[in-house]
Scaffold this motif. Structure first.
Motif, PDB file in Angstrom:
ATOM      1  N   THR A  96      -5.680  45.834 -12.339  1.00 23.80           N
ATOM      2  CA  THR A  96      -7.025  46.567 -12.638  1.00 23.80           C
ATOM      3  C   THR A  96      -6.806  47.754 -14.438  1.00 23.80           C
ATOM      4  OG1 THR A  96      -9.506  47.013 -12.310  1.00 23.80           O
ATOM      5  CG2 THR A  96      -7.325  48.231 -10.937  1.00 23.80           C
ATOM      6  N   ASP A 153     -11.577  47.462 -16.948  1.00 24.48           N
ATOM      7  CA  ASP A 153     -12.400  46.345 -15.877  1.00 24.48           C
ATOM      8  C   ASP A 153     -14.310  47.301 -15.028  1.00 24.48           C
ATOM      9  OD1 ASP A 153     -10.448  44.560 -15.867  1.00 24.48           O
ATOM     10  OD2 ASP A 153      -9.597  45.162 -14.328  1.00 24.48           O
ATOM     11  N   THR A 204     -17.408  45.870 -13.009  1.00 24.88           N
ATOM     12  CA  THR A 204     -17.766  46.089 -11.890  1.00 24.88           C
ATOM     13  C   THR A 204     -18.635  47.105 -11.393  1.00 24.88           C
ATOM     14  OG1 THR A 204     -14.941  45.816 -12.178  1.00 24.88           O
ATOM     15  CG2 THR A 204     -16.440  47.305 -10.050  1.00 24.88           C
ATOM     16  N   GLY A 227     -12.988  42.881 -19.671  1.00 22.57           N
ATOM     17  CA  GLY A 227     -12.879  43.830 -18.473  1.00 22.57           C
ATOM     18  C   GLY A 227     -13.197  42.816 -17.217  1.00 22.57           C
ATOM     19  N   GLU A 228     -12.847  42.627 -16.231  1.00 23.64           N
ATOM     20  CA  GLU A 228     -13.360  41.933 -15.110  1.00 23.64           C
ATOM     21  C   GLU A 228     -14.124  42.776 -14.120  1.00 23.64           C
ATOM     22  OE1 GLU A 228     -10.389  39.899 -11.780  1.00 23.64           O
ATOM     23  OE2 GLU A 228     -10.064  38.742 -13.943  1.00 23.64           O
ATOM     24  N   ASN A 229     -14.602  42.206 -13.606  1.00 24.43           N
ATOM     25  CA  ASN A 229     -16.051  42.169 -12.132  1.00 24.43           C
ATOM     26  C   ASN A 229     -14.795  42.311 -10.989  1.00 24.43           C
ATOM     27  OD1 ASN A 229     -17.475  43.459 -10.171  1.00 24.43           O
ATOM     28  ND2 ASN A 229     -18.679  41.191 -10.316  1.00 24.43           N
ATOM     29  N   ARG A 288      -3.312  39.378 -13.053  1.00 20.16           N
ATOM     30  CA  ARG A 288      -4.066  39.129 -14.484  1.00 20.16           C
ATOM     31  C   ARG A 288      -3.283  38.879 -15.893  1.00 20.16           C
ATOM     32  NH1 ARG A 288      -8.398  43.053 -13.923  1.00 20.16           N
ATOM     33  NH2 ARG A 288      -8.890  42.211 -15.353  1.00 20.16           N
TER      34      ARG A 288
END
Length: 444
Positions: free
Chosen positions: A307, A311, A315, A332-334, A348
């Motif tokens: 992460t 993120d 999130t 970014g990513e949840n 990732r």
């Protein structure tokens, strides 16, 4: 899962904290009981990264959920002499502005470092309350600012200069504890608590005489491991005080608490089992201790999920039931589905660049591509945490692929021009500027 009632959120950011500066991450020279307890009660990440190896660049990514290179200010790394010109545009949606618009009460207590007044500031970018410093560094007792600041002290309430007496880490803990107790009871809240500890100057809570005798805030000739330990322990106690205030208000169960650092550690930090430090794209400069507690929804666990700072916007918005601004989609990513066990840990692709030594890095699965000046490296960071075994000759196809990926990624953003290369360099970077080259020579 129902988002009613909406969770409160406290995001705690340390400044220049090393990977192994907490007991739960391997520190043995001093104790950090409050942060170790937070880790035991929640999620401890083993592969969490900062968006940059220096301060303000990571903060651009954290507050926007996007690679900092979308914005001109994100190139300065760090934002110092041009803070009046290149900051966080007030019109850009941010984590606090999106939560504010969804009904959250928002506050930043501590360090801003995303552009100076009158053009930029936390009250212009989604925070409704601010107490802290606008610049990158502040003396712990005199509250004098760092390089490039034309004010006698960098301590503000809102946009008004104020005076306070005391050690800055403790002042921030007191302010945050008080704010938690005085918030609107009928609204969820988002509190960014951004400490300057353990950033230089090297001054512990009993070192007021040292502080008042300083003539150079960079404190090249000061500090030692014992002083640094006291600074981190003061940070740990401050976090404990804020968590106790949360408990006294009966809010711990449905409050998300995140703890992280803006980049890797500085000269006195412990980064084992990594090499490198702040200003370097070696793991020690970008791998950061990161903790998350949310008793209402997340079980205690150790997460191997890779992460990164950006993120947290998607999130935390997902946790609050708030959508990102579609005109500014997050990079970014949840990661909530992974933490809740609804999705498996997955690889990732993350990217970095840093102007000093023209550093480049890619993390793709367990592979890491690193370039320092004209020297290229390929590491398996799952097996080789010290980044000593350069595998570029054994796997030429991998390094070619990652090199091409980095070039395609970088082409999307503001270029690092010669003008950028000559701005924002501060003495602490100059002092350590040859460390990546020393590391390179060790491996050639």
């Amino acid at each position: 899962m129902s988002q009613n009632p909406s969770p409160n959120i406290i995001f705690i950011l340390a400044d220049d904290l090393g990977w192994a500066d907490l007991g739960v991450y391997g520190q043995t020279d001093f104790a950090t009981p409050h942060l170790d307890a937070l880790a035991a009660q929640g999620v401890r990440f083993t592969q969490a990264y900062s968006n940059s190896a220096v301060c303000s660049a990571t903060r651009f990514a954290l507050i926007t959920g996007r690679y900092q290179y979308h914005l001109r200010g994100g190139l300065e790394e760090p934002l110092v002499r041009t803070a009046h010109k290149y900051g966080l545009p007030p019109e850009h949606p941010t984590l606090p502005s999106l939560l504010r618009d969804a009904g959250y009460e928002t506050a930043l207590i501590g360090k801003w470092h995303l552009g100076s007044l009158p053009t930029f500031g936390p009250l212009k970018s989604g925070y409704q309350h601010f107490f802290g410093n606008y610049g990158g560094a502040i003396d712990y007792f005199t509250h004098k600012p760092g390089v490039g600041e034309a004010v006698p002290r960098d301590l503000y309430e809102g946009e008004v200069p104020v005076e306070r007496v005391g050690y800055y880490t403790q002042l921030l803990a007191n302010e945050a504890s008080s704010w938690i107790g005085q918030r609107s009871a009928d609204k969820p809240f988002f509190l960014s608590l951004h400490f300057t500890a353990p950033h230089w100057p090297w001054v512990g809570p009993e070192d007021e005489a040292v502080s008042r005798g300083l003539t150079d805030l960079f404190h090249y000739d000061g500090g030692n491991l014992q002083t640094y330990g006291r600074m981190v322990q003061s940070l740990d106690a401050a976090v404990g005080q804020v968590l106790q205030a949360l408990e006294q208000q009966g809010l711990s169960e449905n409050t998300i608490v995140v703890f992280s650092s803006d980049n890797g550690g500085e000269r006195f930090a412990k980064t084992w089992p990594f090499t490198g430090q702040k200003t370097e794209l070696l793991e020690g400069g970008i791998r950061v201790p990161t903790l998350l507690r949310w008793p209402a929804r997340l079980r205690p666990q150790v997460s191997e999920q890779v992460t990164i700072s950006m993120d947290w916007l998607p999130t935390l918005l997902a946790a609050a039931g708030v959508a990102p601004d579609p005109a500014y989609p997050p990079d970014g990513e949840n990661i909530l589905p992974v933490l809740e066990g609804q999705a498996p840990v997955h690889p990732r692709q993350l990217y970095w660049r840093y102007k000093a030594q023209r550093q480049r890095a890619v993390r793709d699965g367990d592979w890491k591509y690193l370039k320092i000046n004209d020297n290229e490296f390929l590491f398996d960071v799952a097996l080789d945490t010290l980044e000593r075994a350069n595998l570029k000759h054994q796997h030429p196809e991998v390094i070619e692929r990652l090199r091409a990926q980095w070039l395609a990624w970088s082409a999307q953003f503001h270029p690092i021009t010669d003008e950028v290369m000559t701005h924002g360099v501060t003495p602490d970077i100059q002092a350590d500027r040859y460390a990546p080259e020393r590391a390179t020579r060790e491996r050639i």
